[in-house]
Design a protein around this motif. Structure first.
Motif, PDB file in Angstrom:
ATOM      1  N   GLN A  60       0.833  -1.208   0.000  1.00 30.24           N
ATOM      2  CA  GLN A  60       0.000   0.000   0.000  1.00 30.24           C
ATOM      3  C   GLN A  60       0.865   1.254   0.000  1.00 30.24           C
ATOM      4  N   LEU A  61       1.975   1.242   0.720  1.00 30.63           N
ATOM      5  CA  LEU A  61       2.898   2.381   0.682  1.00 30.63           C
ATOM      6  C   LEU A  61       3.481   2.583  -0.715  1.00 30.63           C
ATOM      7  N   GLY A  62       3.800   1.493  -1.393  1.00 35.32           N
ATOM      8  CA  GLY A  62       4.275   1.595  -2.766  1.00 35.32           C
ATOM      9  C   GLY A  62       3.210   2.175  -3.687  1.00 35.32           C
ATOM     10  N   LEU A  63       1.974   1.763  -3.490  1.00 37.82           N
ATOM     11  CA  LEU A  63       0.873   2.323  -4.269  1.00 37.82           C
ATOM     12  C   LEU A  63       0.711   3.806  -3.981  1.00 37.82           C
ATOM     13  N   ALA A  64       0.814   4.183  -2.716  1.00 37.66           N
ATOM     14  CA  ALA A  64       0.710   5.597  -2.358  1.00 37.66           C
ATOM     15  C   ALA A  64       1.816   6.403  -3.031  1.00 37.66           C
ATOM     16  N   TRP A  65       3.004   5.848  -3.084  1.00 40.18           N
ATOM     17  CA  TRP A  65       4.123   6.525  -3.743  1.00 40.18           C
ATOM     18  C   TRP A  65       3.820   6.763  -5.226  1.00 40.18           C
ATOM     19  N   ASN A  66       3.250   5.749  -5.876  1.00 35.02           N
ATOM     20  CA  ASN A  66       2.935   5.866  -7.303  1.00 35.02           C
ATOM     21  C   ASN A  66       1.790   6.836  -7.581  1.00 35.02           C
ATOM     22  N   LEU A  79      -3.716   6.819   1.898  1.00 35.27           N
ATOM     23  CA  LEU A  79      -3.170   5.465   1.862  1.00 35.27           C
ATOM     24  C   LEU A  79      -1.878   5.358   2.666  1.00 35.27           C
ATOM     25  N   ALA A  80      -1.009   6.345   2.510  1.00 32.88           N
ATOM     26  CA  ALA A  80       0.274   6.320   3.223  1.00 32.88           C
ATOM     27  C   ALA A  80       0.074   6.431   4.728  1.00 32.88           C
ATOM     28  N   VAL A  81      -0.789   7.330   5.170  1.00 35.22           N
ATOM     29  CA  VAL A  81      -1.017   7.512   6.608  1.00 35.22           C
ATOM     30  C   VAL A  81      -1.598   6.246   7.221  1.00 35.22           C
ATOM     31  N   VAL A  82      -2.562   5.645   6.544  1.00 35.34           N
ATOM     32  CA  VAL A  82      -3.168   4.416   7.070  1.00 35.34           C
ATOM     33  C   VAL A  82      -2.134   3.291   7.138  1.00 35.34           C
ATOM     34  N   ALA A  83      -1.353   3.130   6.073  1.00 34.00           N
ATOM     35  CA  ALA A  83      -0.345   2.068   6.046  1.00 34.00           C
ATOM     36  C   ALA A  83       0.688   2.253   7.149  1.00 34.00           C
ATOM     37  N   ILE A  84       1.159   3.466   7.320  1.00 33.09           N
ATOM     38  CA  ILE A  84       2.160   3.734   8.359  1.00 33.09           C
ATOM     39  C   ILE A  84       1.571   3.497   9.742  1.00 33.09           C
ATOM     40  N   ALA A  85       0.332   3.930   9.959  1.00 31.75           N
ATOM     41  CA  ALA A  85      -0.311   3.733  11.265  1.00 31.75           C
ATOM     42  C   ALA A  85      -0.455   2.245  11.582  1.00 31.75           C
ATOM     43  N   VAL A  86      -0.834   1.446  10.599  1.00 31.46           N
ATOM     44  CA  VAL A  86      -0.994   0.007  10.829  1.00 31.46           C
ATOM     45  C   VAL A  86       0.350  -0.649  11.138  1.00 31.46           C
ATOM     46  N   VAL A  87       1.372  -0.307  10.351  1.00 28.56           N
ATOM     47  CA  VAL A  87       2.694  -0.908  10.589  1.00 28.56           C
ATOM     48  C   VAL A  87       3.226  -0.500  11.958  1.00 28.56           C
ATOM     49  N   VAL A  88       3.096   0.766  12.306  1.00 28.28           N
ATOM     50  CA  VAL A  88       3.564   1.223  13.623  1.00 28.28           C
ATOM     51  C   VAL A  88       2.812   0.492  14.734  1.00 28.28           C
ATOM     52  N   GLY A  89       1.511   0.327  14.551  1.00 30.79           N
ATOM     53  CA  GLY A  89       0.737  -0.400  15.554  1.00 30.79           C
ATOM     54  C   GLY A  89       1.156  -1.861  15.687  1.00 30.79           C
TER      55      GLY A  89
END
Length: 106
Positions: A60-66, A79-89
């Motif tokens: 999802q982070l890769g998709l957000a980058w694209n 997308l990036a904020v959600v992905a980062i929040a999930v990984v951090v959690g």
């Protein structure tokens, strides 16, 4: 997101690309079901589910980058904020302790 993509693909099926549309829908719906199963397993404190969920968030982070350029910038940021929040959690020490404790008990 995957469920939405699968449903949208089904809604836009055309006879000229029927095979591609159906197989793409099956892929997205299957991926959504697998991710929902992993989420359910994490809710039940199953350690094995963390890896697949982290992998999906990295995709999802890769998709957000694209998607960052142009009119999709807001979607990219969400997308990036959600992905980062999930990984951090998932890698938070409290999560790691809970998953390891459940592994020792079970």
């Amino acid at each position: 997101m995957l469920l939405g993509l699968g449903v949208l693909e089904l809604a836009h099926l055309r006879s000229i690309r029927l095979t591609m549309g159906v197989t793409t829908s099956i892929f997205f719906l299957g991926a959504a079901a697998a991710l929902a199963w992993c989420a359910w397993a994490l809710w039940g404190v199953r350690r094995w589910a963390r890896g697949p969920v982290v992998m999906v968030q990295l995709i999802q982070l890769g998709l957000a980058w694209n998607l960052w350029a142009g009119p999709t910038r807001l979607a990219s940021a969400v997308l990036a904020v959600v992905a980062i929040a999930v990984v951090v959690g998932l890698v938070h020490p409290a999560s790691t302790r809970a998953l390891e404790a459940a592994e020792e008990v079970g």
